[in-house]
Motif scaffolding. Structure first.
Motif, PDB file in Angstrom:
ATOM      1  N   ASN A 118       0.720  -1.110   0.031  1.00 61.43           N
ATOM      2  CA  ASN A 118      -0.056   0.146  -0.010  1.00 61.43           C
ATOM      3  C   ASN A 118       0.893   1.262   0.020  1.00 61.43           C
ATOM      4  O   ASN A 118       0.647   2.021   0.921  1.00 61.43           O
ATOM      5  CB  ASN A 118      -1.002   0.057   1.127  1.00 61.43           C
ATOM      6  CG  ASN A 118      -1.988   1.066   1.101  1.00 61.43           C
ATOM      7  OD1 ASN A 118      -2.407   1.515   0.346  1.00 61.43           O
ATOM      8  ND2 ASN A 118      -2.391   1.630   2.436  1.00 61.43           N
ATOM      9  N   GLY A 119       2.073   1.253  -0.848  1.00 67.29           N
ATOM     10  CA  GLY A 119       2.801   2.140  -0.756  1.00 67.29           C
ATOM     11  C   GLY A 119       2.138   3.570  -1.540  1.00 67.29           C
ATOM     12  O   GLY A 119       2.172   4.639  -0.845  1.00 67.29           O
ATOM     13  N   THR A 120       1.129   3.582  -2.395  1.00 71.10           N
ATOM     14  CA  THR A 120       0.393   4.454  -2.817  1.00 71.10           C
ATOM     15  C   THR A 120      -0.495   5.247  -1.551  1.00 71.10           C
ATOM     16  O   THR A 120      -0.625   6.182  -1.587  1.00 71.10           O
ATOM     17  CB  THR A 120      -0.538   4.237  -4.058  1.00 71.10           C
ATOM     18  OG1 THR A 120      -1.254   3.107  -3.633  1.00 71.10           O
ATOM     19  CG2 THR A 120       0.387   3.955  -5.294  1.00 71.10           C
ATOM     20  N   GLY A 121      -1.120   4.195  -0.646  1.00 70.31           N
ATOM     21  CA  GLY A 121      -1.764   4.787   0.366  1.00 70.31           C
ATOM     22  C   GLY A 121      -0.975   5.722   1.391  1.00 70.31           C
ATOM     23  O   GLY A 121      -1.237   6.667   1.700  1.00 70.31           O
ATOM     24  N   VAL A 122       0.238   5.017   1.356  1.00 68.80           N
ATOM     25  CA  VAL A 122       1.293   5.982   2.420  1.00 68.80           C
ATOM     26  C   VAL A 122       1.749   6.980   1.870  1.00 68.80           C
ATOM     27  O   VAL A 122       1.668   8.130   2.445  1.00 68.80           O
ATOM     28  CB  VAL A 122       2.318   4.950   2.775  1.00 68.80           C
ATOM     29  CG1 VAL A 122       3.341   5.978   3.741  1.00 68.80           C
ATOM     30  CG2 VAL A 122       1.768   3.732   3.618  1.00 68.80           C
ATOM     31  N   ALA A 123       2.025   6.999   0.609  1.00 68.65           N
ATOM     32  CA  ALA A 123       2.632   8.244  -0.058  1.00 68.65           C
ATOM     33  C   ALA A 123       1.362   9.342  -0.348  1.00 68.65           C
ATOM     34  O   ALA A 123       1.480  10.558   0.006  1.00 68.65           O
ATOM     35  CB  ALA A 123       2.785   7.916  -1.534  1.00 68.65           C
ATOM     36  N   ALA A 124       0.207   8.904  -0.577  1.00 70.64           N
ATOM     37  CA  ALA A 124      -0.942   9.921  -0.441  1.00 70.64           C
ATOM     38  C   ALA A 124      -1.268  10.519   0.947  1.00 70.64           C
ATOM     39  O   ALA A 124      -1.364  11.846   1.032  1.00 70.64           O
ATOM     40  CB  ALA A 124      -2.153   9.102  -0.842  1.00 70.64           C
ATOM     41  N   GLU A 183      -6.392   2.805   0.536  1.00 72.03           N
ATOM     42  CA  GLU A 183      -5.743   1.561   0.297  1.00 72.03           C
ATOM     43  C   GLU A 183      -5.822   0.994  -1.150  1.00 72.03           C
ATOM     44  O   GLU A 183      -6.567   1.146  -2.039  1.00 72.03           O
ATOM     45  CB  GLU A 183      -6.845   0.654   0.773  1.00 72.03           C
ATOM     46  CG  GLU A 183      -6.525  -1.070   0.655  1.00 72.03           C
ATOM     47  CD  GLU A 183      -5.335  -1.411   1.493  1.00 72.03           C
ATOM     48  OE1 GLU A 183      -4.435  -1.959   0.639  1.00 72.03           O
ATOM     49  OE2 GLU A 183      -5.244  -1.332   2.608  1.00 72.03           O
ATOM     50  N   MET A 184      -4.510   1.307  -1.738  1.00 74.11           N
ATOM     51  CA  MET A 184      -4.236   1.363  -3.216  1.00 74.11           C
ATOM     52  C   MET A 184      -5.017   2.326  -3.918  1.00 74.11           C
ATOM     53  O   MET A 184      -6.100   2.251  -4.318  1.00 74.11           O
ATOM     54  CB  MET A 184      -4.657  -0.134  -3.542  1.00 74.11           C
ATOM     55  CG  MET A 184      -4.131  -1.308  -2.989  1.00 74.11           C
ATOM     56  SD  MET A 184      -4.085  -3.150  -3.172  1.00 74.11           S
ATOM     57  CE  MET A 184      -3.639  -3.051  -4.900  1.00 74.11           C
ATOM     58  N   LEU A 185      -4.288   3.309  -4.397  1.00 71.94           N
ATOM     59  CA  LEU A 185      -4.609   4.463  -5.147  1.00 71.94           C
ATOM     60  C   LEU A 185      -3.851   4.780  -6.585  1.00 71.94           C
ATOM     61  O   LEU A 185      -4.161   5.826  -7.130  1.00 71.94           O
ATOM     62  CB  LEU A 185      -4.842   5.747  -4.256  1.00 71.94           C
ATOM     63  CG  LEU A 185      -5.939   5.753  -3.127  1.00 71.94           C
ATOM     64  CD1 LEU A 185      -5.425   6.679  -2.030  1.00 71.94           C
ATOM     65  CD2 LEU A 185      -7.258   5.745  -3.679  1.00 71.94           C
ATOM     66  N   GLY A 186      -3.255   3.927  -6.946  1.00 77.48           N
ATOM     67  CA  GLY A 186      -2.252   4.126  -7.852  1.00 77.48           C
ATOM     68  C   GLY A 186      -2.194   3.611  -9.343  1.00 77.48           C
ATOM     69  O   GLY A 186      -1.620   4.083 -10.238  1.00 77.48           O
TER      70      GLY A 186
END
Length: 309
Positions: A118-124, A183-186
């Protein structure tokens, strides 16, 4: 000479106003990419078997929250199987009154980079923190929380970081406006047939192109879920689908928001629909190269517009 002076004055005005214009810009895709590069290039995968790596990621998240201007940054450590794991919390806005919780888990499942999951969730979450820190005022307290141990073998157990956090809020009697799980946005795909559903006929309602963000919630989630979904859709410049279903439908509770439901807090899931679209879910192919930074940034912009009107 007069025209030359006028030209210099115009140039000077552009130079002096550039910083203020930059301050009003939305999500920075370069920063999003930098966060993802850090998360996906750790020495070992950021899973529960490598607590030292998780500690390194937690420290990075804490530094970013402090740099963003959070007035309070703290860790929430707890023990599992003889190891210490920790959530990381950053607070923005006034201390008093009901707070909004926005969270994303930073661990991965197995030995994979976890760029979308969930890298995209954390980056967001971190880019939202930067943008919140630039707001002159906020109408209420917003707590950004990076969770540990969302993934198996701890999913649906009291060892999930989000369970620990939600339980602590309940025990302390903290009033909560609602919770948003990132949760998963990319991952996006504009081709037909790239979007799947737990029930096949849903494609006739929501379409077969994996080009949208969805706000998912369960029936009976209260006014918070309805308002958030409506406002997010109105603010977004990318397609948004509002999905409401029984809690038993597969996927509707597959993230940290499920633990807030357990404690009676309204919560929604903001996602690119995870494995219903991204076939690299929990695979070694879940890499940064497959992600769409532009649309990830647009998802963050809409979130900011909703939580900091």
């Amino acid at each position: 000479m007069k025209r030359t002076l006028q030209g210099l004055l115009v140039l000077a005005s552009l130079v002096w106003t550039a910083p203020s214009l930059a301050q009003n810009q939305g999500a920075d895709t370069l920063r999003l990419r930098q966060h993802l590069q850090m998360l996906t290039t750790t020495p070992q995968p950021r899973n529960y078997q490598h607590p030292a790596v998780l500690d390194t990621v937690a420290a990075y998240i804490a530094r970013q929250l402090r740099a963003a201007g959070a007035h309070e940054v703290e860790a929430q450590p707890y023990a599992v199987r003889g190891q210490t794991y920790r959530n990381v919390l950053g607070s923005f806005g006034p201390n008093d009154g009901p707070r909004l919780i926005i969270g994303a888990h930073y661990d991965v499942c197995g030995d994979q980079p976890g760029a979308d999951d969930n890298g995209t969730g954390v980056a967001a979450l971190l880019e939202l923190a930067r943008l919140l820190g630039r707001q002159p005022t906020l109408p209420y307290r917003i707590d950004l929380v990076a969770y540990t141990l969302e993934e198996p073998p701890f999913f649906r157990t009291s060892n999930m970081g989000s369970y620990v956090h939600a339980a602590a809020l309940k025990a302390a009697g903290v009033p909560v406006r609602g919770m948003v799980a990132l949760e998963m946005l990319g991952y996006y795909d504009d081709r037909r047939g790239t979007q799947h559903y737990p029930i096949a006929p849903l494609k006739y309602i929501y379409g077969s192109r994996g080009n949208y963000v969805t706000v998912a919630q369960k029936f009976g989630n209260g006014r918070f879920g309805r308002q958030f979904a409506r406002r997010y859709r109105a603010a977004a410049t990318l397609p948004v689908k509002r999905f409401k279903a029984p809690a038993w439908l597969p996927g509707i509770d597959f993230s940290d928001h499920l633990n807030y439901w357990k404690f009676g807090y309204p919560a929604v899931l903001l996602t690119d629909t995870a494995f219903y679209r991204n076939r690299s879910y929990h695979e070694t192919t879940d890499t940064l190269a497959r992600l769409d930074m532009r649309r990830l940034g647009l998802a963050v912009d809409a979130l900011l517009a909703v939580v900091a009107p």
